[in-house]
Design an enzyme around this catalytic site. Structure first.
Site, PDB file in Angstrom:
ATOM      1  N   LEU A  91       5.728  -3.923 -16.174  1.00 54.62           N
ATOM      2  CA  LEU A  91       7.480  -3.500 -15.694  1.00 54.62           C
ATOM      3  C   LEU A  91       8.611  -3.930 -15.896  1.00 54.62           C
ATOM      4  O   LEU A  91       9.692  -3.125 -16.127  1.00 54.62           O
ATOM      5  CB  LEU A  91       7.292  -3.257 -14.178  1.00 54.62           C
ATOM      6  CG  LEU A  91       6.218  -2.671 -12.791  1.00 54.62           C
ATOM      7  CD1 LEU A  91       6.614  -2.917 -11.507  1.00 54.62           C
ATOM      8  CD2 LEU A  91       5.572  -1.487 -13.693  1.00 54.62           C
ATOM      9  N   GLY A 114       9.409  -6.571 -11.163  1.00 51.05           N
ATOM     10  CA  GLY A 114       8.968  -8.010 -11.660  1.00 51.05           C
ATOM     11  C   GLY A 114       7.438  -8.073 -12.412  1.00 51.05           C
ATOM     12  O   GLY A 114       7.321  -9.173 -13.297  1.00 51.05           O
ATOM     13  N   GLN A 115       6.821  -7.389 -12.066  1.00 55.75           N
ATOM     14  CA  GLN A 115       5.306  -7.372 -12.439  1.00 55.75           C
ATOM     15  C   GLN A 115       5.615  -7.272 -14.439  1.00 55.75           C
ATOM     16  O   GLN A 115       6.312  -6.755 -15.011  1.00 55.75           O
ATOM     17  CB  GLN A 115       4.024  -6.505 -12.199  1.00 55.75           C
ATOM     18  CG  GLN A 115       3.903  -6.704 -10.539  1.00 55.75           C
ATOM     19  CD  GLN A 115       4.850  -5.740  -9.581  1.00 55.75           C
ATOM     20  OE1 GLN A 115       6.767  -5.476 -10.668  1.00 55.75           O
ATOM     21  NE2 GLN A 115       4.428  -5.199  -8.530  1.00 55.75           N
ATOM     22  N   PRO A 116       4.584  -7.991 -15.668  1.00 57.23           N
ATOM     23  CA  PRO A 116       5.405  -8.144 -16.205  1.00 57.23           C
ATOM     24  C   PRO A 116       4.985  -6.967 -17.161  1.00 57.23           C
ATOM     25  O   PRO A 116       5.954  -6.214 -17.444  1.00 57.23           O
ATOM     26  CB  PRO A 116       3.802  -9.513 -16.461  1.00 57.23           C
ATOM     27  CG  PRO A 116       3.338  -9.956 -16.363  1.00 57.23           C
ATOM     28  CD  PRO A 116       3.701  -8.961 -14.418  1.00 57.23           C
TER      29      PRO A 116
END
Length: 194
Positions: A70, A66-68
């Protein structure tokens, strides 16, 4: 010949919402395997897959990072998904806005049209977590067309609400027009490859 229905479920949400902890808890609650302990879980880069059987169905969970940076890969999985679980850290109100914008982007994507949506107010084991109702008010989802959706309070850490969440999901996926459409498409693909 009774083959179990197989459903593909995306587990989405911004980083640190508890998606992988949820997946590990699902695996330990529905199989005799012990999931990874929460203190050993590292941020997901790419994809974790978990398979469980619940109420006579096979569920394949795709837990996506969920990192920006990704989030752009999420849409590669939309077309095959029967439903979406969107996990929100209910104890981190300062990040609700980021969760809301990520969720709105997911819901606007045409490849997910009609996919049932389960929004989890996670981390209920923490004293400052907001309830599912409070989260629903904050996210203020409008225009969900004919999509079945609900908000449920869970703790991926201690398992609170996990089985109820999966029961809801299986029930709506079994009745979903999207499931019907994916089955027809799969049957067509099988016919054309023979």
């Amino acid at each position: 010949m009774f083959s179990k229905t197989e459903f593909h479920v995306l587990i989405l949400g911004i980083d640190k919402a508890g998606k992988t902890t949820l997946l590990e808890k699902l695996k330990s609650q529905y199989s005799n395997l012990e999931g990874l302990p929460p203190d050993r879980i590292v941020p997901t880069v790419g994809l974790n897959i978990g398979r469980v059987e619940a109420s006579n169905t096979k569920l394949v969970f795709w837990d996506l990072g969920g990192q920006p940076g990704l989030r752009s890969i999420w849409e590669k999985y939309y077309e095959e998904a029967h439903a979406v679980i969107f996990v929100v850290d209910a104890a981190s109100p300062s990040r609700f806005e980021d969760s809301k914008s990520a969720l709105e982007k997911v819901l606007r994507h045409e490849d997910l049209q009609g996919a049932p949506l389960l929004i989890l107010a996670n981390k209920q084991d923490l004293a400052d977590a907001v309830s599912a109702e409070e989260l629903a008010r904050y996210l203020d989802l409008k225009k969900l067309d004919e999509r079945a959706y609900t908000f449920l309070a869970v703790s991926a850490y201690d398992g609170l609400g996990i089985k109820e969440s999966v029961n809801w999901l299986v029930d709506v996926m079994e009745r979903s027009k999207r499931t019907e459409m994916l089955q027809i498409r799969a049957a067509g693909a099988n016919l054309s490859s023979t």
